[in-house]
Design a protein around this motif. Sequence first.
Motif, short mmCIF file in Angstrom:
data_model
loop_
_atom_site.label_atom_id
_atom_site.label_comp_id
_atom_site.label_asym_id
_atom_site.label_seq_id
_atom_site.Cartn_x
_atom_site.Cartn_y
_atom_site.Cartn_z
N ASP A 224 0.86 -1.19 0.00
CA ASP A 224 0.00 0.00 0.00
C ASP A 224 0.90 1.24 0.00
O ASP A 224 1.13 1.86 1.04
N PRO A 225 1.44 1.62 -1.17
CA PRO A 225 2.38 2.74 -1.22
C PRO A 225 1.80 4.04 -0.68
O PRO A 225 2.52 4.84 -0.06
N ALA A 226 0.51 4.27 -0.89
CA ALA A 226 -0.09 5.52 -0.42
C ALA A 226 -0.07 5.61 1.10
O ALA A 226 0.29 6.63 1.68
N ALA A 227 -0.47 4.52 1.77
CA ALA A 227 -0.46 4.52 3.24
C ALA A 227 0.97 4.63 3.77
O ALA A 227 1.23 5.34 4.75
N PHE A 228 1.90 3.93 3.12
CA PHE A 228 3.29 4.01 3.54
C PHE A 228 3.81 5.44 3.38
O PHE A 228 4.50 5.96 4.26
N GLY A 229 3.46 6.08 2.28
CA GLY A 229 3.90 7.45 2.06
C GLY A 229 3.38 8.39 3.12
O GLY A 229 4.10 9.29 3.58
N ARG A 230 2.12 8.20 3.56
CA ARG A 230 1.59 9.05 4.63
C ARG A 230 2.35 8.85 5.92
O ARG A 230 2.60 9.81 6.66
#
Length: 460
Positions: A224-230
Amino acid sequence: SGIGMKARRKWTRRRNLSNRRARALLAELGAKAAAPQRTLYRASNPILEECAKECGLVLGEDLAREVADGAAPWLDLWRDTVAFVAHRTNEKLRALHASLAPSGGAVPLPAFLRAADAAGLPLALNGLPAVGYLAFLEVKAAFREALAGRPEARSWTLSPEDCAFLRRRFEFPRFEPFTYPSADLQLAAASVEDVAGGRRRWIVAELHLPPVALQHGIAWACPDPAAFGRGVRAVAGGPFCDWGFVPADMTNHTMLHLESLADFSTYAGASALPAGRNAVRPADAEVGVEDGDVRIRSAGRDCGSFARSWVPALGFHPFLFSLGAHTPRLLVGDVVVQRETWTLSRADLPRAPYAPGAPELLLDVDRLRARTGIPRHVYVRPTEGAVRRLGAGGRDKDVKPVFLDLESEPFLEILARWMARHGELEVSEMLPGPGELLWREADGRRTFELRTLIVPRGGE
């Protein structure tokens, strides 16, 4: 098994052939072969292997919070250490800045970097980690003092007050950004059923700087790149600058993916960057002091801090504390935050190196284990005094621990050779132990590490 050994030999032959072909092609293109050396992470082979496997591991939120909440005082000690190291680093940098701009004005970034080089504080190399290393020596001395007088035991449970020794001993400003660690976690249990039934224990194998979570292996495999980025943005919390710091680039596995932090990061070095990244010419950047913090800015925009960043904290990896000849296993709540360790000197193996098959080696190790309580299965490496651990690049390969079975003669000979080579060894218990290796496959049981990113509450 014999079949397994044949398959491995076949794989090794194919790998060596691929390396030879790659070297020949590179030679035709004019590339020089890398000279063999002993530097960690500086492999001389021209190819790397992509190792990936679908494992289907799912970690529930309750289990994740169990270790994050249980080890919170130890994580707070890490954060205190980051802030203390930044404080000591800023003291050095403010003095340098004052020598260049007595009125407190701005100094051009190139002039500041040149002055730092002249002062023995090379900011593009290991200058800041070196200051961090010296500051961590103060932290370790304060740790020993805080636990002095505690009765000798195989394990100690530390209270939140025990882990807050640094803020009681020193005055230093604490801050939020860049202070959260990336934790390598291990889960010890005999089976998946035991994990579900609560018969388990968490182990904090290592604490790292958060950028290790940005290395390419994790970026490629992130579900989940988006969650990791957050989460990464919550940990950074503000701008940071790369002024040409190069030690991380001296290794062959530390390429960082900064896509999730593209608007936070600014490059102020001499190399070109891909489109879409913030970059300024070094000549267009200046160094100033704001609230005691030495920072880089350009055209009125804050680009980040020298000390309140991830660079100085490279000086205290690994985040380990020794009490001398024996350091008990350390627990915070039910979480193991440091394995039981022993420091051995030449006096513990007085006849090293031993002749191959020498019975004296078995006798000396048996006496040593009876006297100290060292278990059968351990990991061994030179002490920090024997082989330096400072910095991301340039460290000797032997800083990585090796597994030893102290009831196996070939492993005992390795122990004797390492003692003869280094003169002082750090021995740590194997944890999880042989009966706690949760991961099972057709050819046996294994342990594993979960590389995580600790984020502030509400950060994800």
